[in-house]
Motif scaffolding. Structure first.
Motif: not given
Length: 338
Positions: A131-134, A149-157
């Motif tokens: 799941c691409v939150w980027l 920022s501070p994270l580039t994205g959140i990737l559920h796997l």
């Protein structure tokens, strides 16, 4: 592990660049002018800390690598409409020690929607959903940006169709060292369907421009409600808005980047680049498909799918339809289904 990024555009290029920046071995797969720029000048990644250049191996197909390695991880980051061709190209690639990529290697589908991983499962034994939150942008050949920022994205796997395993946990650990949060979940599809509801606005943005004025926002709420009604009728679970917000918080906040304006999302970018295709068939079209299967009318999503496909095929300018015109067409589409 070595990461082979199949489709090193906005999403794939950012994931590959961030992994490379934290010391992981990465191969980029690209074509055309983007391939040439990556080969000649490296990957230029524009992020809040500045522009980073990564000199990475870049290929246009598996033949250039010879045999793949048993520790390779394939990351499928092409648009869903390009999945079949990419998977048919990489699936038969030989792996050192015997067997093919489809038989032996994991493939992580870092794509919008839910269809890419179903396509992959027809050919590959080990398929993982992402799941691409980027928020990311293809700026020009060889250059991609990510303003989070501070994270580039959140990737559920997670495994597809369900479950988790050690491979998912190892990949997640690498991503979490590379400016991402990467929760490993047994129900990754629940997060992807929630993201799908948000992505139903991609075609709206592509056709009329940023979804910011009240008329556009009101139409998006109707489009999303139509999608939610379809998922409910189909018995498909999806994460709630509140649950998504709790996970995201302020972890991925967009900041201005010099030389990397973010004009719009993935569908907007497809029209801007004049690729001739768009992913609406696998976003709004997914809702239309489920609606037909479960007897739920989906006139607004069908309309956006048709308009987005038309804009892409005829290479119309992104955002060139006035919101008032789209509202008129939307109202007519709803009346015609009664």
């Amino acid at each position: 592990m070595r990461y082979v990024i199949i489709g090193a555009g906005a999403v794939g290029g950012v994931i590959g660049g961030r992994l490379a920046g934290s010391g992981h071995e990465v191969v980029l797969v690209a074509r055309g002018a983007h391939f040439e720029a990556l080969r000649d000048h490296g990957l230029r990644l524009r992020v809040p800390e500045g522009e980073l250049t990564h000199r990475l191996p870049v290929v246009d197909g598996p033949a250039a690598l010879g045999e793949l390695r048993p520790d390779d991880v394939l990351v499928l980051a092409v648009k869903t409409q390009d999945s079949v061709a990419a998977l048919q190209t990489w699936g038969p690639a030989p792996v050192a020690g015997g067997g093919t990529a489809a038989e032996r290697l994991p493939v992580f589908c870092a794509q919008n929607g839910v269809e890419g991983q179903r396509i992959a499962l027809r050919l590959f034994r080990r398929v993982y959903g992402v799941c691409v939150w980027l928020p990311s942008t293809y700026v020009e050949p060889g250059v991609v940006s990510a303003a989070g920022s501070p994270l580039t994205g959140i990737l559920h796997l997670g495994r597809h169709p369900h479950g988790t395993d050690e491979t998912a946990r190892l990949v997640a650990a690498d991503l979490e060292k590379s400016h991402f949060e990467a929760p490993v979940v047994a129900d990754v599809a629940r997060w992807q369907y929630a993201k799908l509801l948000s992505n139903l606005g991609n075609a709206l943005e592509a056709v009329t421009g940023p979804v910011s004025d009240e008329d556009a926002l009101a139409l998006f709420r109707r489009v999303r409600a139509e999608g939610a009604a379809v998922l409910d009728a189909a018995g498909i679970a999806y994460a709630s808005t509140e649950e998504q917000q709790a996970v995201r918080g302020d972890k991925v906040t967009l900041v201005p980047l010099d030389g990397a304006p973010r004009g719009g999302g993935s569908s907007w970018q497809s029209l801007t680049r004049g690729t001739g295709t768009i992913e609406a068939d696998y976003l709004n079209g997914e809702i239309a498909l489920l609606g037909r299967l479960h007897g739920v009318p989906t006139p607004l999503n069908e309309l956006l799918q048709h308009l987005a496909d038309t804009f892409a095929r005829e290479r119309r300018a992104a955002g060139s339809m006035p919101v008032a015109e789209l509202m008129r067409l939307a109202d007519a589409a709803v009346v015609n289904t009664r």
